[in-house]
Write an enzyme that holds these catalytic residues in place. Structure first.
Site, PDB file in Angstrom:
ATOM      1  N   HIS A   3      -2.274   6.530   4.255  1.00 15.88           N
ATOM      2  CA  HIS A   3      -0.829   6.397   4.489  1.00 15.88           C
ATOM      3  C   HIS A   3      -0.121   7.621   3.896  1.00 15.88           C
ATOM      4  O   HIS A   3      -0.392   8.006   2.750  1.00 15.88           O
ATOM      5  CB  HIS A   3      -0.280   5.158   3.779  1.00 15.88           C
ATOM      6  N   CYS A  48       0.805  -1.234   0.000  1.00 14.46           N
ATOM      7  CA  CYS A  48       0.000   0.000   0.000  1.00 14.46           C
ATOM      8  C   CYS A  48       0.837   1.283   0.000  1.00 14.46           C
ATOM      9  O   CYS A  48       0.303   2.355  -0.322  1.00 14.46           O
ATOM     10  CB  CYS A  48      -0.963  -0.013   1.179  1.00 14.46           C
TER      11      CYS A  48
HETATM   12  N1  LIG Z   1      -5.249  -2.976   4.862  1.00 10.68           N
HETATM   13  C1  LIG Z   1      -4.520  -2.452   3.887  1.00 10.68           C
HETATM   14  O1  LIG Z   1      -4.354  -1.218   3.757  1.00 10.68           O
HETATM   15  C2  LIG Z   1      -3.861  -3.357   2.875  1.00 10.68           C
HETATM   16  C3  LIG Z   1      -3.297  -2.784   1.756  1.00 10.68           C
HETATM   17  C4  LIG Z   1      -2.673  -3.600   0.804  1.00 10.68           C
HETATM   18  C5  LIG Z   1      -2.655  -4.946   1.006  1.00 10.68           C
HETATM   19  N2  LIG Z   1      -3.215  -5.502   2.119  1.00 10.68           N
HETATM   20  C6  LIG Z   1      -3.171  -6.951   2.268  1.00 10.68           C
HETATM   21  O2  LIG Z   1      -4.495  -7.452   2.048  1.00 10.68           O
HETATM   22  C7  LIG Z   1      -4.720  -8.609   2.861  1.00 10.68           C
HETATM   23  C8  LIG Z   1      -5.961  -8.385   3.715  1.00 10.68           C
HETATM   24  O3  LIG Z   1      -5.754  -7.252   4.554  1.00 10.68           O
HETATM   25  P1  LIG Z   1      -6.928  -6.600   5.403  1.00 10.68           P
HETATM   26  O4  LIG Z   1      -6.321  -5.367   5.955  1.00 10.68           O
HETATM   27  O5  LIG Z   1      -8.186  -6.512   4.634  1.00 10.68           O
HETATM   28  O6  LIG Z   1      -7.103  -7.697   6.594  1.00 10.68           O
HETATM   29  P2  LIG Z   1      -8.322  -7.951   7.579  1.00 10.68           P
HETATM   30  O7  LIG Z   1      -9.146  -6.725   7.765  1.00 10.68           O
HETATM   31  O8  LIG Z   1      -7.742  -8.579   8.791  1.00 10.68           O
HETATM   32  O9  LIG Z   1      -9.228  -9.034   6.795  1.00 10.68           O
HETATM   33  C9  LIG Z   1      -8.777 -10.358   6.602  1.00 10.68           C
HETATM   34  C10 LIG Z   1      -9.823 -11.123   5.799  1.00 10.68           C
HETATM   35  O10 LIG Z   1      -9.297 -12.450   5.585  1.00 10.68           O
HETATM   36  C11 LIG Z   1     -10.355 -13.392   5.837  1.00 10.68           C
HETATM   37  N3  LIG Z   1      -9.833 -14.695   6.201  1.00 10.68           N
HETATM   38  C12 LIG Z   1      -9.123 -15.051   7.293  1.00 10.68           C
HETATM   39  N4  LIG Z   1      -8.860 -16.385   7.268  1.00 10.68           N
HETATM   40  C13 LIG Z   1      -9.402 -16.860   6.114  1.00 10.68           C
HETATM   41  C14 LIG Z   1      -9.490 -18.140   5.517  1.00 10.68           C
HETATM   42  N5  LIG Z   1      -8.925 -19.226   6.105  1.00 10.68           N
HETATM   43  N6  LIG Z   1     -10.133 -18.277   4.339  1.00 10.68           N
HETATM   44  C15 LIG Z   1     -10.707 -17.207   3.740  1.00 10.68           C
HETATM   45  N7  LIG Z   1     -10.676 -15.958   4.257  1.00 10.68           N
HETATM   46  C16 LIG Z   1     -10.032 -15.793   5.435  1.00 10.68           C
HETATM   47  C17 LIG Z   1     -11.107 -12.746   6.989  1.00 10.68           C
HETATM   48  O11 LIG Z   1     -12.362 -13.365   7.106  1.00 10.68           O
HETATM   49  P3  LIG Z   1     -13.061 -13.662   8.538  1.00 10.68           P
HETATM   50  O12 LIG Z   1     -13.802 -12.377   8.849  1.00 10.68           O
HETATM   51  O13 LIG Z   1     -13.964 -14.790   8.232  1.00 10.68           O
HETATM   52  O14 LIG Z   1     -11.971 -13.954   9.519  1.00 10.68           O
HETATM   53  C18 LIG Z   1     -11.164 -11.295   6.495  1.00 10.68           C
HETATM   54  O15 LIG Z   1     -12.221 -11.162   5.567  1.00 10.68           O
HETATM   55  C19 LIG Z   1      -3.424  -8.827   3.642  1.00 10.68           C
HETATM   56  O16 LIG Z   1      -2.602  -9.746   2.963  1.00 10.68           O
HETATM   57  C20 LIG Z   1      -2.787  -7.448   3.646  1.00 10.68           C
HETATM   58  O17 LIG Z   1      -1.388  -7.499   3.803  1.00 10.68           O
HETATM   59  C21 LIG Z   1      -3.834  -4.744   3.048  1.00 10.68           C
END
Ligand SMILES: NC(=O)c1ccc[n+]([C@@H]2O[C@H](COP(=O)([O-])OP(=O)(O)OC[C@H]3O[C@@H](n4cnc5c(N)ncnc54)[C@H](OP(=O)(O)O)[C@@H]3O)[C@@H](O)[C@H]2O)c1
Length: 318
Positions: free
Chosen positions: A227, A132
């Site tokens: 950010h 990001c």
């Molecule tokens: N946040 C950012 O700004 C950002 C930017 C770029 C990239 N990313 C990347 O994007 C990814 C997600 O980030 P996030 O910030 O959205 O995280 P998050 O808010 O913690 O969300 C994680 C998601 O993953 C799901 N999940 C967990 N275990 C799973 C499984 N076994 N099978 C299928 N789904 C599952 C969760 O579902 P449940 O609700 O069912 O647990 C939830 O929907 C990460 O790899 C992160 O590094 C994030």
């Protein structure tokens, strides 16, 4: 990927910070044929999709391999992406993955449409979305590179809580103002955080400058979304601050503003760039400040823009 109709889209991680924004952007852009997936924990839940509610399905290997999705946006941890993506590819689905799982694999395109959109067409089933901070950084560096070459980059980041997902946002919301502090919650590899290494490695790959000298220092600040990055760039040819401002003002995806802040950037699509000035530390150097909504252009929007570069048909692998 065709809008408004034919493409069958899956959003995996639909209950998370990035997945929720992915659903809302897809609805805004007129996509209709969308399914939501998350872990077994969420299998009885519903998520908002425009004016509708979608049931959340468990993202199992079998469901993703069934062959009834054209494009899948995955925003889940790198380890779960590594497990699920091969099954989706086997089912003929193009995977656009927002985790770090595949970003540095040589055969996987790592794409910022404004910088290297052509690379998206070279995929073999998976396209990676950069970190990001890397996305807005490369959007700002690319027009300067084209005009004057880039000799060296230093960057200091001020990253919001939402970059660490929904739970980090909830923890920040629960805090009293007097308890707020900086955090450095990335994996530490002995000399630098993995976040700092990602910014270097990914910027080099996207810009196709494999030995670009680039160094980052990352800090998490008590801000919910947006950010910020302070950037110091040395160019190969002299470039005045005025010329840099002109270039940035015309750069795709970039909006030149006086002094960008996270509050200004949150909820918007542009990479805000401001405070463009000569680096008073000397050399052919410029300094500027970038802010971007990490959940939109830093993740979900960049992923959707990649999908929109792909031909409308299924099985678009090169
Ligand atoms: N946040 C950012 O700004 C950002 C930017 C770029 C990239 N990313 C990347 O994007 C990814 C997600 O980030 P996030 O910030 O959205 O995280 P998050 O808010 O913690 O969300 C994680 C998601 O993953 C799901 N999940 C967990 N275990 C799973 C499984 N076994 N099978 C299928 N789904 C599952 C969760 O579902 P449940 O609700 O069912 O647990 C939830 O929907 C990460 O790899 C992160 O590094 C994030």
């Amino acid at each position: 990927m065709t809008r408004n109709g034919d493409s069958r889209i899956g959003v995996v991680g639909a209950t998370g910070a990035v997945g929720t924004v992915t659903l809302s952007l897809l609805a805004e852009r007129g996509y209709e044929n969308v399914r939501a997936f998350a872990s077994a924990r969420s299998a009885d839940c519903e998520v908002t999709f425009g004016r509708r509610r979608l049931p959340v399905e468990e993202a199992t290997p079998e469901v993703l391999a069934a062959g009834d999705l054209d494009v899948c946006f995955l925003s889940i941890s790198a380890s779960i992406s590594r497990e699920l993506v091969p099954h989706a590819i086997n089912g003929g689905t193009v995977c656009i993955d927002k985790s770090a799982a595949f970003r540095l694999e040589p055969e996987v395109p790592l794409v910022v449409p404004e910088v290297n959109g052509d690379r998206a067409l070279e995929h073999d089933g998976v396209i990676a979305v950069p970190n990001c901070c890397t996305i807005p950084l490369t959007c700002a560096l690319e027009p300067l590179r084209k005009a004057a070459g880039i000799a060296r980059v230093r960057v200091a980041t001020y990253q919001s809580a939402s970059g660490a997902g929904t739970q980090a946002m909830e923890r920040l919301r629960a805090k009293r103002p007097e308890d707020l502090d900086l955090a450095m919650d990335w994996d530490f590899g002995g000399e630098e955080f993995d976040e700092e290494t990602k910014i270097r490695d990914e910027t080099r790959k996207i810009m196709e400058l494999p030995s670009l000298p680039i160094s980052a220092t990352c800090v998490r600040v008590p801000v919910l979304v947006g950010h910020a990055e302070a950037v110091w760039v040395e160019t190969e040819q002299p470039l005045s601050a005025e010329a840099a401002r002109d270039l940035l003002a015309q750069a795709p995806g970039v909006r030149l503003v006086e002094a960008p802040t996270p509050a200004q950037a949150a909820g918007t699509d542009d990479v805000l760039v401001g405070r463009v000035r000569i680096d008073r530390a000397g050399g052919d150097g410029l300094s500027f400040f970038i802010v971007c909504d990490n959940l939109r252009k830093g993740a979900a929007l960049n992923a959707i823009q990649i999908a929109e570069l792909l031909p409308a048909s299924r099985a678009v692998a090169a």
